[in-house]
Design a protein around this motif. Sequence first.
Motif, PDB file in Angstrom:
ATOM      1  N   TYR A 243     -18.633 -20.106  51.074  1.00  0.00           N
ATOM      2  CA  TYR A 243     -19.348 -18.821  51.018  1.00  0.00           C
ATOM      3  C   TYR A 243     -18.609 -17.906  51.978  1.00  0.00           C
ATOM      4  N   GLY A 244     -17.672 -17.124  51.435  1.00  0.00           N
ATOM      5  CA  GLY A 244     -16.798 -16.410  52.345  1.00  0.00           C
ATOM      6  C   GLY A 244     -16.192 -15.144  51.784  1.00  0.00           C
ATOM      7  N   ILE A 245     -15.406 -14.506  52.644  1.00  0.00           N
ATOM      8  CA  ILE A 245     -14.704 -13.265  52.301  1.00  0.00           C
ATOM      9  C   ILE A 245     -13.208 -13.539  52.282  1.00  0.00           C
ATOM     10  N   ILE A 246     -12.542 -13.061  51.225  1.00  0.00           N
ATOM     11  CA  ILE A 246     -11.087 -13.155  51.097  1.00  0.00           C
ATOM     12  C   ILE A 246     -10.515 -11.768  51.369  1.00  0.00           C
ATOM     13  N   PHE A 247      -9.694 -11.654  52.391  1.00  0.00           N
ATOM     14  CA  PHE A 247      -9.154 -10.349  52.777  1.00  0.00           C
ATOM     15  C   PHE A 247      -7.763 -10.135  52.172  1.00  0.00           C
ATOM     16  N   CYS A 248      -7.595  -8.980  51.516  1.00  0.00           N
ATOM     17  CA  CYS A 248      -6.299  -8.558  50.987  1.00  0.00           C
ATOM     18  C   CYS A 248      -5.884  -7.260  51.676  1.00  0.00           C
ATOM     19  N   MET A 294     -17.640 -15.913  46.672  1.00  0.00           N
ATOM     20  CA  MET A 294     -16.479 -15.322  47.327  1.00  0.00           C
ATOM     21  C   MET A 294     -16.429 -13.823  47.070  1.00  0.00           C
ATOM     22  N   LEU A 295     -16.201 -13.066  48.131  1.00  0.00           N
ATOM     23  CA  LEU A 295     -16.059 -11.618  48.044  1.00  0.00           C
ATOM     24  C   LEU A 295     -14.635 -11.275  48.436  1.00  0.00           C
ATOM     25  N   VAL A 296     -13.901 -10.618  47.543  1.00  0.00           N
ATOM     26  CA  VAL A 296     -12.524 -10.220  47.823  1.00  0.00           C
ATOM     27  C   VAL A 296     -12.555  -8.770  48.296  1.00  0.00           C
ATOM     28  N   ALA A 297     -12.024  -8.499  49.493  1.00  0.00           N
ATOM     29  CA  ALA A 297     -12.213  -7.172  50.090  1.00  0.00           C
ATOM     30  C   ALA A 297     -10.996  -6.742  50.898  1.00  0.00           C
ATOM     31  N   THR A 298     -10.900  -5.428  51.092  1.00  0.00           N
ATOM     32  CA  THR A 298      -9.931  -4.878  52.038  1.00  0.00           C
ATOM     33  C   THR A 298     -10.603  -4.770  53.403  1.00  0.00           C
ATOM     34  N   ASP A 299      -9.799  -4.661  54.453  1.00  0.00           N
ATOM     35  CA  ASP A 299     -10.355  -4.559  55.804  1.00  0.00           C
ATOM     36  C   ASP A 299     -11.207  -3.317  55.968  1.00  0.00           C
ATOM     37  N   VAL A 300     -10.781  -2.202  55.343  1.00  0.00           N
ATOM     38  CA  VAL A 300     -11.485  -0.937  55.541  1.00  0.00           C
ATOM     39  C   VAL A 300     -12.920  -1.017  55.042  1.00  0.00           C
ATOM     40  N   VAL A 301     -13.127  -1.484  53.810  1.00  0.00           N
ATOM     41  CA  VAL A 301     -14.494  -1.508  53.275  1.00  0.00           C
ATOM     42  C   VAL A 301     -15.312  -2.643  53.851  1.00  0.00           C
ATOM     43  N   ALA A 302     -14.655  -3.692  54.361  1.00  0.00           N
ATOM     44  CA  ALA A 302     -15.403  -4.833  54.904  1.00  0.00           C
ATOM     45  C   ALA A 302     -15.893  -4.572  56.319  1.00  0.00           C
ATOM     46  N   ARG A 303     -15.342  -3.542  56.973  1.00  0.00           N
ATOM     47  CA  ARG A 303     -15.820  -3.237  58.323  1.00  0.00           C
ATOM     48  C   ARG A 303     -17.281  -2.817  58.257  1.00  0.00           C
ATOM     49  N   LEU A 310     -21.674 -17.061  56.742  1.00  0.00           N
ATOM     50  CA  LEU A 310     -20.387 -17.203  56.065  1.00  0.00           C
ATOM     51  C   LEU A 310     -19.694 -18.464  56.566  1.00  0.00           C
ATOM     52  N   THR A 311     -19.196 -19.272  55.637  1.00  0.00           N
ATOM     53  CA  THR A 311     -18.522 -20.514  56.026  1.00  0.00           C
ATOM     54  C   THR A 311     -17.029 -20.316  56.247  1.00  0.00           C
ATOM     55  N   HIS A 312     -16.430 -19.392  55.486  1.00  0.00           N
ATOM     56  CA  HIS A 312     -14.979 -19.226  55.539  1.00  0.00           C
ATOM     57  C   HIS A 312     -14.585 -17.750  55.506  1.00  0.00           C
TER      58      HIS A 312
END
Length: 567
Positions: A243-248, A294-303, A310-312
């Motif tokens: 259960y995590g966020i993947i940063f691109c 899983m949520l795939v996000a950029t740093d800007v919108v994830a701030r 969140l596990t990962h």
Amino acid sequence: MTTFSEFGLSSELLQAIEQIGFQTPTQIQQKAIPFLLENHRDFIGLAQTGTGKTAAFGLPIIQKIHREKIPQALILSPTRELCLQIAKDLELFCKYKKNVAIVTVYGGAKIDPQINKIKKGVQIVVATPGRMNDIIRRKKVDLTNIKTVVLDEADEMLNMGFKEELDAILQHTPTTKNILLFSATMPKQVIQIAETYIHDPYEVTVGKKNTGAETVDHAYYVVRGQDRYEALKRIADIHPDIYGIIFCRTRAETKLIAEKLIKDGYNADALHGDLSQEQREFVMGKFRKKNLQMLVATDVVARGLDVENLTHIISYNLPDDLETYTHRSGRTGRAGKKGVSIAIVSRREIEKIKRIERSIHKQFERRQVPNGHEICERQFFHLIERVKNVEVNEEQIAPFMNKVYEKLEAFTPEEVIKHFVALEFNMLLDYYKNERDLNVPYRSKDQNKNKQRSKNKEKHSTKFQRLFINVGRKNNVRPQDIISLVNDISGKRRIPIGEIDISKSFSFFEVPPHEAHELTSTTVYLDDKEVQIRKADSKESKDSGHRFKPNHTVGKKSKKQKRKRKK
């Protein structure tokens, strides 16, 4: 054990805290709340994301608010997501304290409704710097009675380029105010803000400055550039409960990775700057309810995203600056729970891992990308645990059981289990039957030297394959950009490269034939532009652009050039 009741908070606030479920104050809350209740003094709180900073400044602010509907506290945060989250938390704290009006002010939404709410009377304004500065310029808000200004996630606001807006906003506030600065890291820009606007602050540090959270483990996988996505899938497969966020890095890459994951059957979605506020809230609603894994996000919108448990955290690409990595990893391992921050890197990025280790004072574990056998085993036993722990409602299933027994009466219990396993795992076993090893092998210094010697020999003897790439001078492409792109895709450094010809809108470059297939079968992005690489047509001219010879060293003149210049 310290409790909230020891801080001197009002009965209304204590009642709200109890209903929310807060029990033991966090470290930052223990140090900040009593001080801010008793003092009107500048304050610096250094603590990781997710340590309860909103309550640390929010509870004292609410307790000190008087009934008059004029702006008395201004809370500035880097993004609209964090802005909305802070306001939501404050409203929960105010549940039993009447006549406290809070307004949220942020970009990406119509400004007139926000201005109208301010006109109706408000005591607490929660805002992003850009929109707040816009409202100040329009003279639609009076900040002369502001008693407290909070700079939340100050390092992120400065990373996003809000220094000018912060300067302008603070100049419109009275000199008698107190400033509360909260930050996860303390880079030079934050120190500069503190030195300019904060006087004789009371400083609190939870943990060490610029360090990672103690509850977060850090790991990395080394793969070739074109294997990042395959490695991501295997990491997800080996952690069935992820259960995590993947940063691109870019919104284009975020869309691409999310689309691939969804197409491949993963429970994922994307969060990026092209989404409307309504779309963002819809995606975030699904993620918070765990309808997405899983949520795939950029740093800007994830701030500003505040998601529990969140596990990962997975860095599909490492960020350019070390502070951003600290913010990424700090989104897991909250409230005393363990979390894992994973980076997928190429061999040339290992040095960057070492720099991050020195910065956050944490050791990374180098892990091997799991193979198919390991994944199937983990998935299988995960399913068995789910079967063991499932609650059986005898009454609901009773009407169907006779038919089920009848259908399966030809099977022994062992055969039923075998068919059950096959039904669940045939596809997974087939998918990983002929899987490749994605791991880049460890290499000693001697091996590196020997490999470089062989590369140098190869460079002088190899025939080259000419390739076309759809970027050129108008994309500000230089020879070193093409070299870097080739290195990133191949996962190799100093790959033999022949001539490089750069034209206005496209370019050509040469590589050994055995490297060409790998480069032409990969989709990559350069500054959000999809880069296409293909074999050059034999008719395509070699004289169409600025040519750079093999072994061209950028920024240095050859001896031959120097002799010509002297003549």
